[in-house]
Design a protein around this motif. Structure first.
Motif, PDB file in Angstrom:
ATOM      1  N   ILE A  60     -12.984   2.425  28.390  1.00  0.00           N
ATOM      2  CA  ILE A  60     -11.925   3.333  27.958  1.00  0.00           C
ATOM      3  C   ILE A  60     -12.462   4.314  26.935  1.00  0.00           C
ATOM      4  O   ILE A  60     -12.279   5.520  27.055  1.00  0.00           O
ATOM      5  CB  ILE A  60     -10.718   2.557  27.412  1.00  0.00           C
ATOM      6  CG1 ILE A  60      -9.979   1.911  28.574  1.00  0.00           C
ATOM      7  CG2 ILE A  60      -9.784   3.479  26.624  1.00  0.00           C
ATOM      8  CD1 ILE A  60      -8.746   1.142  28.231  1.00  0.00           C
ATOM      9  N   LEU A  68      -9.100   6.633  30.264  1.00  0.00           N
ATOM     10  CA  LEU A  68      -7.693   6.841  30.624  1.00  0.00           C
ATOM     11  C   LEU A  68      -7.470   8.241  31.193  1.00  0.00           C
ATOM     12  O   LEU A  68      -6.796   8.406  32.210  1.00  0.00           O
ATOM     13  CB  LEU A  68      -6.795   6.612  29.407  1.00  0.00           C
ATOM     14  CG  LEU A  68      -6.745   5.183  28.876  1.00  0.00           C
ATOM     15  CD1 LEU A  68      -6.027   5.135  27.531  1.00  0.00           C
ATOM     16  CD2 LEU A  68      -6.086   4.255  29.871  1.00  0.00           C
ATOM     17  N   ARG A  71      -8.992   8.518  34.670  1.00  0.00           N
ATOM     18  CA  ARG A  71      -8.138   7.903  35.691  1.00  0.00           C
ATOM     19  C   ARG A  71      -6.975   8.809  36.051  1.00  0.00           C
ATOM     20  O   ARG A  71      -6.638   8.967  37.226  1.00  0.00           O
ATOM     21  CB  ARG A  71      -7.622   6.536  35.205  1.00  0.00           C
ATOM     22  CG  ARG A  71      -6.658   5.889  36.169  1.00  0.00           C
ATOM     23  CD  ARG A  71      -7.309   5.606  37.512  1.00  0.00           C
ATOM     24  NE  ARG A  71      -6.339   5.100  38.460  1.00  0.00           N
ATOM     25  CZ  ARG A  71      -6.396   5.324  39.761  1.00  0.00           C
ATOM     26  NH1 ARG A  71      -7.384   6.006  40.280  1.00  0.00           N
ATOM     27  NH2 ARG A  71      -5.477   4.832  40.562  1.00  0.00           N
ATOM     28  N   TYR A  89     -10.672  -1.215  34.613  1.00  0.00           N
ATOM     29  CA  TYR A  89     -11.212  -1.063  33.263  1.00  0.00           C
ATOM     30  C   TYR A  89     -11.960  -2.325  32.877  1.00  0.00           C
ATOM     31  O   TYR A  89     -11.496  -3.440  33.111  1.00  0.00           O
ATOM     32  CB  TYR A  89     -10.094  -0.810  32.253  1.00  0.00           C
ATOM     33  CG  TYR A  89      -9.477   0.550  32.420  1.00  0.00           C
ATOM     34  CD1 TYR A  89     -10.132   1.693  31.969  1.00  0.00           C
ATOM     35  CD2 TYR A  89      -8.250   0.697  33.053  1.00  0.00           C
ATOM     36  CE1 TYR A  89      -9.573   2.949  32.141  1.00  0.00           C
ATOM     37  CE2 TYR A  89      -7.688   1.949  33.220  1.00  0.00           C
ATOM     38  CZ  TYR A  89      -8.354   3.073  32.767  1.00  0.00           C
ATOM     39  OH  TYR A  89      -7.801   4.309  32.942  1.00  0.00           O
ATOM     40  N   ALA A 102      -3.126   2.144  30.591  1.00  0.00           N
ATOM     41  CA  ALA A 102      -4.009   1.923  31.743  1.00  0.00           C
ATOM     42  C   ALA A 102      -3.205   1.682  33.017  1.00  0.00           C
ATOM     43  O   ALA A 102      -3.467   2.298  34.057  1.00  0.00           O
ATOM     44  CB  ALA A 102      -4.943   0.752  31.469  1.00  0.00           C
ATOM     45  N   TYR A 103      -2.234   0.807  32.939  1.00  0.00           N
ATOM     46  CA  TYR A 103      -1.440   0.511  34.131  1.00  0.00           C
ATOM     47  C   TYR A 103      -0.464   1.635  34.471  1.00  0.00           C
ATOM     48  O   TYR A 103      -0.138   1.832  35.646  1.00  0.00           O
ATOM     49  CB  TYR A 103      -0.737  -0.839  33.995  1.00  0.00           C
ATOM     50  CG  TYR A 103      -1.699  -1.980  34.231  1.00  0.00           C
ATOM     51  CD1 TYR A 103      -2.138  -2.292  35.509  1.00  0.00           C
ATOM     52  CD2 TYR A 103      -2.196  -2.724  33.175  1.00  0.00           C
ATOM     53  CE1 TYR A 103      -3.036  -3.322  35.734  1.00  0.00           C
ATOM     54  CE2 TYR A 103      -3.101  -3.761  33.383  1.00  0.00           C
ATOM     55  CZ  TYR A 103      -3.514  -4.050  34.664  1.00  0.00           C
ATOM     56  OH  TYR A 103      -4.411  -5.067  34.882  1.00  0.00           O
ATOM     57  N   ALA A 107      -4.092   1.914  37.127  1.00  0.00           N
ATOM     58  CA  ALA A 107      -5.319   1.120  37.174  1.00  0.00           C
ATOM     59  C   ALA A 107      -5.052  -0.122  38.018  1.00  0.00           C
ATOM     60  O   ALA A 107      -3.946  -0.649  38.030  1.00  0.00           O
ATOM     61  CB  ALA A 107      -5.744   0.713  35.771  1.00  0.00           C
ATOM     62  N   PHE A 110      -7.528  -4.593  34.521  1.00  0.00           N
ATOM     63  CA  PHE A 110      -7.911  -4.370  33.124  1.00  0.00           C
ATOM     64  C   PHE A 110      -8.586  -5.645  32.643  1.00  0.00           C
ATOM     65  O   PHE A 110      -7.950  -6.693  32.558  1.00  0.00           O
ATOM     66  CB  PHE A 110      -6.665  -4.075  32.276  1.00  0.00           C
ATOM     67  CG  PHE A 110      -6.984  -3.554  30.910  1.00  0.00           C
ATOM     68  CD1 PHE A 110      -6.806  -2.215  30.607  1.00  0.00           C
ATOM     69  CD2 PHE A 110      -7.460  -4.403  29.915  1.00  0.00           C
ATOM     70  CE1 PHE A 110      -7.096  -1.730  29.349  1.00  0.00           C
ATOM     71  CE2 PHE A 110      -7.753  -3.929  28.654  1.00  0.00           C
ATOM     72  CZ  PHE A 110      -7.575  -2.588  28.365  1.00  0.00           C
TER      73      PHE A 110
END
Length: 142
Positions: A60, A68, A71, A89, A102-103, A107, A110
């Motif tokens: 990250i 981030l 992505r 990640y 992230a989600y 993503a 993680f």
């Protein structure tokens, strides 16, 4: 997703790159590994004329373009979306908001970088084996 394709690793720490490469080699994975020190270099590579990668492992905290933001850029690119490249990640950055971010950017995983080499190897094995068994739309393309 091309299960025989390259594994894209976006990691700016050379020591972590070394440990990851050692783990992949010891586990016997034959996929090529492509290492990028920042999100900009990875983005340029992914937008080039390349064969379909197997998956992307991203830190990250990266210089120039963090994991981030990278992505998000890939998610907003229709051509990249159709390639169904898993974006995961592998990072030390762990707090509630980072996981939410992230989600929120879609993503597919993680993972916190383990502190021991054996745990790193185990995490890599779990990730690769999971995605090798997973079906995606382009598994059916000829």
């Amino acid at each position: 997703m091309n299960k025989n394709g390259a594994i894209i690793i976006i990691e700016d720490d050379e020591d972590d790159q070394f440990l990851l490469e050692q783990a992949f080699n010891e586990l016997g994975y034959e996929n090529d590994r492509m290492y990028f020190p920042d999100g900009v270099a990875a983005l340029e590579y992914l937008h080039g004329e390349i064969s379909l990668p197997f998956l992307i492992l991203s830190d990250i905290n990266l210089p120039m373009l963090d994991g981030l933001d990278l992505r998000r850029k890939l998610k907003n690119d229709a051509d990249m979306n159709l390639k169904c490249i898993p974006y995961l990640y592998l990072t030390t950055a762990l707090n509630h908001q980072v996981v939410i971010d992230a989600y929120s950017a879609s993503a597919q995983g993680f993972f916190v970088k383990p502190s021991s080499y054996e745990d790193i190897k185990d995490t890599i094995r779990l990730i690769v084996e999971y995605w090798r068994k997973c079906a995606t739309p382009n598994n059916f393309l000829k």
